[in-house]
Motif scaffolding. Structure first.
Motif, short mmCIF file in Angstrom:
data_model
loop_
_atom_site.label_atom_id
_atom_site.label_comp_id
_atom_site.label_asym_id
_atom_site.label_seq_id
_atom_site.Cartn_x
_atom_site.Cartn_y
_atom_site.Cartn_z
N VAL A 1 0.84 -1.20 0.00
CA VAL A 1 0.00 0.00 0.00
C VAL A 1 0.87 1.25 0.00
N HIS A 2 0.36 2.31 -0.57
CA HIS A 2 1.08 3.58 -0.63
C HIS A 2 0.81 4.41 0.62
N SER A 3 1.81 5.20 1.01
CA SER A 3 1.69 6.07 2.19
C SER A 3 2.10 7.50 1.83
N HIS A 4 1.68 7.94 0.65
CA HIS A 4 2.04 9.28 0.22
C HIS A 4 0.94 9.86 -0.67
N VAL A 5 1.11 11.14 -0.99
CA VAL A 5 0.20 11.87 -1.87
C VAL A 5 0.98 12.33 -3.10
N ASP A 6 0.47 12.01 -4.29
CA ASP A 6 1.03 12.54 -5.53
C ASP A 6 0.19 13.72 -5.99
N VAL A 7 0.84 14.74 -6.54
CA VAL A 7 0.14 15.97 -6.93
C VAL A 7 0.30 16.21 -8.43
N TYR A 8 -0.84 16.38 -9.12
CA TYR A 8 -0.83 16.66 -10.56
C TYR A 8 -1.17 18.13 -10.79
N ASN A 9 -0.37 18.78 -11.64
CA ASN A 9 -0.57 20.20 -11.96
C ASN A 9 -1.24 20.29 -13.33
N PHE A 10 -2.48 20.80 -13.35
CA PHE A 10 -3.22 20.91 -14.61
C PHE A 10 -2.66 22.01 -15.51
N THR A 11 -2.02 23.00 -14.92
CA THR A 11 -1.50 24.11 -15.71
C THR A 11 -0.41 23.66 -16.67
N ASP A 12 0.51 22.83 -16.20
CA ASP A 12 1.58 22.36 -17.08
C ASP A 12 1.50 20.85 -17.36
N ASN A 13 0.41 20.22 -16.90
CA ASN A 13 0.18 18.79 -17.17
C ASN A 13 1.35 17.91 -16.75
N THR A 14 1.76 18.06 -15.50
CA THR A 14 2.87 17.25 -14.98
C THR A 14 2.54 16.76 -13.57
N TRP A 15 3.09 15.59 -13.24
CA TRP A 15 3.12 15.10 -11.87
C TRP A 15 4.42 15.57 -11.26
N GLY A 16 4.36 16.22 -10.12
CA GLY A 16 5.58 16.74 -9.54
C GLY A 16 5.70 16.46 -8.06
N GLU A 17 5.05 17.27 -7.26
CA GLU A 17 5.21 17.20 -5.80
C GLU A 17 4.71 15.88 -5.23
N ARG A 18 5.39 15.44 -4.18
CA ARG A 18 5.01 14.26 -3.42
C ARG A 18 5.02 14.59 -1.95
N LEU A 19 3.91 14.26 -1.25
CA LEU A 19 3.79 14.53 0.18
C LEU A 19 3.69 13.22 0.94
N ASP A 20 4.50 13.08 1.98
CA ASP A 20 4.40 11.90 2.83
C ASP A 20 3.21 12.03 3.77
N MET A 21 2.47 10.93 3.95
CA MET A 21 1.34 10.92 4.86
C MET A 21 1.80 10.56 6.27
N PRO A 22 1.05 10.96 7.31
CA PRO A 22 1.36 10.50 8.66
C PRO A 22 1.33 8.97 8.72
N LYS A 23 2.26 8.38 9.49
CA LYS A 23 2.35 6.93 9.56
C LYS A 23 1.08 6.28 10.10
N GLU A 24 0.35 7.02 10.94
CA GLU A 24 -0.86 6.45 11.55
C GLU A 24 -2.07 6.52 10.62
N MET A 25 -1.94 7.19 9.49
CA MET A 25 -3.07 7.40 8.59
C MET A 25 -3.38 6.16 7.78
N ALA A 26 -4.67 5.92 7.48
CA ALA A 26 -5.09 4.76 6.69
C ALA A 26 -4.53 4.84 5.26
N ASN A 27 -4.41 3.68 4.64
CA ASN A 27 -3.83 3.59 3.29
C ASN A 27 -4.86 3.34 2.20
#
Length: 409
Positions: free
Chosen positions: A117-143
Motif C-alpha cells: 500500500v502507498h503512504s504518500h500523496v502525488d500531486v498533478y498540476n493541470f496548468t503544465d500537465n505534470t506530476w511533480g510534488e510528493r507529500l508523505d502521509m502520517p504513519k498512523e493514517m489509513a492507506n
C-alpha cells in the motif's frame, strides 16, 4: 326418500369430478406452453427494477443449453468520447482517493498490489500537465478505503484501512491536510471506525455515514457529523445524526446547496481469511445497488431515481459540472453465471435540477475506483483497476494512467 337423496348426491359428485378433470387438463396444457416459451425467453431477476434478459436458449452439439446475457451486465449504449492519454501517475493505485483544489489534483494512498500500500500523496498540476510534488502521509493514517472531503483549502481524511490485503479492524483516527502550508492536523476520532464511509462537508459540518463495520463486511448505517472551520473542529465530539436508509461502502457523496446526495454503493465486502497472519483477502457475497438518497435541510432522507445500473467503488469517481453530477466507471453486480466482478465502462450524468440520470459517454476501458476531476472543459480520470479487454469485464491490471476528454454539457 333416502334412495332419492343418495342418487342426487352421486350426481353432484360426478359433476365435480368432471370439472376437476377439465381444470387439470387445462393446467397441464398451460404449463407445457410456458415451458416451451421459456426455452426462448427468460427473465432472471437480480435486484429490484433490474433483470437480465436471456435473448436465446438453444442446444449446442454437446446438448448443454447456452445463454446470451445482456441488460445490466452489458455495456449500456453511450456516445463515443475522444480520449487523450496524459502523463501517468508516478505509481499505480487501487482504492485511492483524490481531491481537486485550484489547478492541483491531490491523489492519496491506495493499493499498489494487494500486498503493498502507498503512504504518500502525488500531486498533478493541470496548468503544465505534470506530476511533480510528493507529500508523505502520517504513519498512523489509513492507506485505503478512506472517507475524504474538502472545503477548497483543507482536506479532511476520515478512518479507513491501515495496511495491505484485508486488514481489520479499520482505524477511527482523522487527519487534516492544509494544502497551503502542507501541514497535517487532526480532528477527534470517529465514534467507531469504518471502511470507505460516505463523507462530505455540508452546511458547515463534516458528515460521515455508512461504510463497512469493523469486520470489513457488515454494512453500517450510522451517521455522524462535527462542526469544522479552517481545518479545526469546533466541537469535542461527533454528533449522532439521522441514520442513512441503506448502509455500505464505496459510494459517491455530493453536496449541493441545501441537499446532500449519497449515490450507489454495496452491501458486503472481502474479509480477512480466518487465522491468516497477513489478513489475506477472502471472498464474500456482495450486493451492489443503484440506490440514490438525498438528505434535505430538514434532515429527512428521500429516495430518488436509481442509477442506470447498480454501481459501486465510486467514492472519488465524481465531479460537479454545470449543475450535474458526473460519475466515471465503477463496478456493477457480479455476473450471474460465473459470479465474477463486472467493471463499468460508462460515464453517467445526474442532473441536479431535474434529478434525472443519463449515460453520456464511454471510457477507453471499463475501470473501477477512478479518481476524477474537471479542468478547462475536459474531464480527467486517473488510476484504478481496468478490465481484461473489450470482451471480458473482469478486473485485471492496477493502473496509474491518466486520460482526458472534452465534455460539453
Amino acid at each position: 326418500m333416502v334412495k332419492h337423496h343418495l342418487t342426487r348426491s352421486n350426481l353432484v359428485l360426478a359433476c365435480l369430478t368432471i370439472v376437476g378433470v377439465a381444470l387439470t387438463i387445462d393446467f397441464l396444457c398451460a404449463s407445457s406452453s410456458m415451458v416451451s416459451t421459456q426455452k426462448h425467453h427468460l427473465l432472471v431477476p437480480i435486484q429490484e427494477n433490474y433483470t437480465i434478459k436471456v435473448e436465446k436458449a438453444y442446444e449446442t452439439n454437446s446438448g448443454v443449453p447456452e445463454r446470451e446475457l445482456s441488460a445490466t451486465f452489458a455495456d449500456l449504449p453511450a456516445p463515443e468520447l475522444e480520449w487523450e492519454q496524459m502523463p501517468s501517475a508516478p505509481v499505480p493505485r487501487l482504492d485511492g482517493s483524490a481531491i481537486h483544489i485550484k489547478d492541483l489534483l491531490y491523489v492519496f494512498a491506495g493499493f499498489g498490489t494487494l500486498d503493498y500500500v502507498h503512504s504518500h500523496v502525488d500531486v498533478y498540476n493541470f496548468t503544465d500537465n505534470t506530476w511533480g510534488e510528493r507529500l508523505d502521509m502520517p504513519k498512523e493514517m489509513a492507506n485505503s478505503h478512506l472517507g475524504m472531503a474538502s472545503d477548497g483549502r483543507f482536506i479532511y481524511i476520515v478512518s479507513g484501512q491501515h495496511g495491505p490485503q484485508c486488514r481489520t479492524p479499520p482505524i477511527p483516527v482523522t487527519f487534516v491536510l492544509d494544502t497551503e502550508t502542507r501541514k497535517w492536523g487532526n480532528l477527534p476520532p470517529l465514534p467507531a471506525p469504518r471502511y470507505a464511509p460516505a463523507t462530505q462537508i455540508w452546511r458547515g459540518r463534516l458528515h460521515v455515514m455508512g461504510g463497512s463495520k469493523e469486520n470489513r463486511h457488515t454494512p453500517g448505517t450510522d451517521h455522524w457529523s462535527i462542526a469544522i472551520k479552517n481545518g479545526k473542529a469546533l466541537e469535542k465530539e461527533w454528533l449522532t445524526e439521522v441514520p442513512i436508509p441503506r448502509g455500505g461502502p464505496h459510494r459517491a457523496c455530493v453536496a449541493d446547496s441545501d441537499r446532500l446526495f449519497v449515490i450507489g454503493g454495496q452491501e458486503g465486502d472481502f474479509m480477512p481469511k480466518p487465522g491468516s497472519p497477513i489478513y489475506k483477502c477472502s471472498r464474500r457475497n456482495e450486493v451492489v445497488y443503484a440506490d440514490v438518497y438525498m438528505l434535505d435541510a430538514k434532515m429527512k432522507w428521500k429516495k430518488l431515481s436509481p442509477m442506470p445500473k447498480p454501481n459501486s467503488h465510486i467514492e472519488s469517481s465524481w465531479v460537479i459540472i454545470n449543475n450535474s453530477i458526473i460519475i466515471v466507471g465503477g463496478t456493477t453486480e457480479k455476473h450471474p453465471v460465473n459470479k465474477r466482478m463486472v467493471l463499468v465502462g460508462e460515464v453517467f450524468r445526474f442532473r441536479l435540477d431535474a434529478l434525472e440520470w443519463s449515460v453520456i459517454g464511454k471510457l477507453p476501458y471499463r475501470v473501477k475506483t477512478t479518481l476524477v476531476s474537471f479542468w478547462e472543459g475536459r474531464l480527467y480520470f486517473t488510476s484504478g483497476q481496468r478490465d481484461r479487454g473489450p470482451d471480458n469485464p473482469q478486473p485485471k491490471k492496477v493502473l496509474g494512467e491518466m486520460w482526458r476528454a472534452k465534455l460539453n454539457l
